[in-house]
Write a protein that holds these residues in place. Structure first.
Motif, mmCIF file in Angstrom:
data_model
loop_
_atom_site.group_PDB
_atom_site.id
_atom_site.type_symbol
_atom_site.label_atom_id
_atom_site.label_comp_id
_atom_site.label_asym_id
_atom_site.label_seq_id
_atom_site.Cartn_x
_atom_site.Cartn_y
_atom_site.Cartn_z
ATOM 1 N N SER A 3 0.717 -1.402 -0.119
ATOM 2 C CA SER A 3 0.110 0.055 0.089
ATOM 3 C C SER A 3 0.917 1.385 0.095
ATOM 4 C CB SER A 3 -0.749 0.138 1.376
ATOM 5 O OG SER A 3 -1.704 1.195 1.331
ATOM 6 N N GLU B 91 -0.445 4.022 0.824
ATOM 7 C CA GLU B 91 -1.343 5.279 1.604
ATOM 8 C C GLU B 91 -0.495 5.568 2.674
ATOM 9 O OE1 GLU B 91 -5.390 5.681 3.537
ATOM 10 O OE2 GLU B 91 -5.171 3.966 2.215
ATOM 11 N N GLY C 228 -8.836 -0.362 14.079
ATOM 12 C CA GLY C 228 -8.776 -1.240 13.080
ATOM 13 C C GLY C 228 -9.170 -0.072 11.836
ATOM 14 N N GLY C 229 -9.559 -0.934 10.572
ATOM 15 C CA GLY C 229 -9.877 -0.095 9.446
ATOM 16 C C GLY C 229 -8.659 -0.076 8.316
ATOM 17 N N GLU C 230 -8.919 0.682 7.368
ATOM 18 C CA GLU C 230 -8.168 0.820 6.200
ATOM 19 C C GLU C 230 -6.809 1.383 6.427
ATOM 20 O OE1 GLU C 230 -9.905 2.341 2.693
ATOM 21 O OE2 GLU C 230 -11.536 0.849 3.137
ATOM 22 N N VAL C 231 -6.968 2.237 7.170
ATOM 23 C CA VAL C 231 -5.640 3.081 7.607
ATOM 24 C C VAL C 231 -5.003 2.761 8.856
ATOM 25 C CG1 VAL C 231 -4.487 5.588 8.032
ATOM 26 C CG2 VAL C 231 -6.577 5.047 6.175
ATOM 27 N N SER D 88 -14.427 7.665 11.622
ATOM 28 C CA SER D 88 -14.969 6.854 10.486
ATOM 29 C C SER D 88 -14.786 8.365 9.455
ATOM 30 C CB SER D 88 -16.329 6.915 10.515
ATOM 31 O OG SER D 88 -17.338 7.992 11.070
#
Length: 92
Positions: free
Chosen positions: A3, A5, A35-38, A90
């Motif tokens: 990634s 990012e 957690g999460g994408e980032v 979020s």
């Protein structure tokens, strides 16, 4: 493919009050569990050891959490930082 990012950088400014050690532990544990994408990177900064950073960010109170990302910067302050993180997570 790795990634590209940019991680979410969180700067937690504290002072040497004894209660902040437990507060830091709770915030760190909470952020790691979101957690999460980032993947957030949490850096704890003691204003007595790095006062120039407090001055740079124009801080007037501890604890203060500053979110730094490509989307901009946001500042959260006070003893309810965990609930503020939950509210904004979020949106980050």
């Amino acid at each position: 493919m790795p990634s590209l990012e940019v991680p979410l950088k969180l700067l937690l400014f504290i002072d040497k009050r004894p209660m902040f050690a437990e507060h830091v532990r709770q915030i760190r544990q909470h952020v790691e569990g979101l957690g999460g994408e980032v993947v957030p990177v949490l850096e704890v900064i003691d204003v007595s050891e790095q006062p120039y950073l407090a001055e740079h960010f124009r801080l007037v109170v501890t604890p203060t959490l500053i979110k730094i990302s490509t989307a901009g910067r946001q500042t959260l302050t006070g003893s309810d930082i965990i609930s503020q993180i939950d509210y904004w997570w979020s949106r980050w």
